[in-house]
Motif scaffolding. Structure first.
Motif: not given
Length: 212
Positions: A1-6, A15-16, A33-38, A160-163
């Protein structure tokens, strides 16, 4: 899910923004999420006492050209920002994180409000040895419970786009860790039966969370 959001944020050039109630894991989620998206993490924004106009922080987030994450937790800025949700959603993917265990979340919120109302000593990475209350030493008020419930419901207004659900997630890219206490924290309430009566039966509708 994290990757899907990023990935969605990058595809849409947005931005998120994590919107959550206190003690729900928003800081850890934003950092993850920040770390995953660098990307760049602004951490908590629109904080009372630090930001005179919450729209200023929203604008800083929205115009950032590098993938940027941030979170809003406090009730007051949410009430001010609710006047124009479209302005926020045009430039940001909105993610909401919740906790199913409302009794535990409420206890954590009250604990830190009582012992560190300014937040200067940090509300995160608490270890058991620093526990500052004893069982049956704090009385929860009806007003506190009412505000807590209001904060749970207000987040949905931002569409929200994601819950996401805190209890369903793991965090591996952040220094935030679960707070630890010397005992089961809700037992600090002298009126725990009343707290459970008000919050223990709280349930989200089927399909509310999207964590996969």
């Amino acid at each position: 899910m994290y990757q899907t959001i990023v990935d969605l944020a990058m595809q849409k050039n947005k931005n998120i923004l994590v919107i959550a109630s206190p003690r729900s894991g928003s800081h850890a989620l934003s950092a993850e999420l920040c770390a995953l998206g660098n990307g760049k993490n602004l951490a908590e924004i629109c904080m009372v006492g630090y930001c005179k106009n919450p729209w200023d922080d929203i604008d800083k987030l929205s115009i950032s050209t590098k993938l940027t994450t941030a979170q809003i937790v406090q009730l007051t800025p949410k009430l001010l920002l609710a006047e124009n949700v479209d302005r926020i959603k045009q430039q940001n993917i909105i993610v909401n994180i919740r906790r199913r265990d409302k009794v535990a979340q409420f206890a954590s919120w009250i604990y830190f409000r009582v012992n560190d109302p300014t937040g200067l000593h940090g509300w995160h990475n608490h270890n058991a040895a620093k526990t500052k209350v004893k069982p049956n030493s704090v009385t929860a008020s009806a007003a506190d419970i009412a505000q807590f419930k209001l904060e749970q419901m207000l987040d949905d207004y931002f569409l929200p786009d994601f819950n996401l659900c805190y209890e369903d997630l793991t965090f591996t890219q952040t220094t935030f860790r679960k707070n630890e206490f010397a005992f089961y924290l809700p037992e600090m309430f002298s009126n725990l039966h009343y707290v459970k009566q008000q919050l223990e039966s709280w349930q989200y509708s089927a399909g509310h969370f999207r964590n996969d």
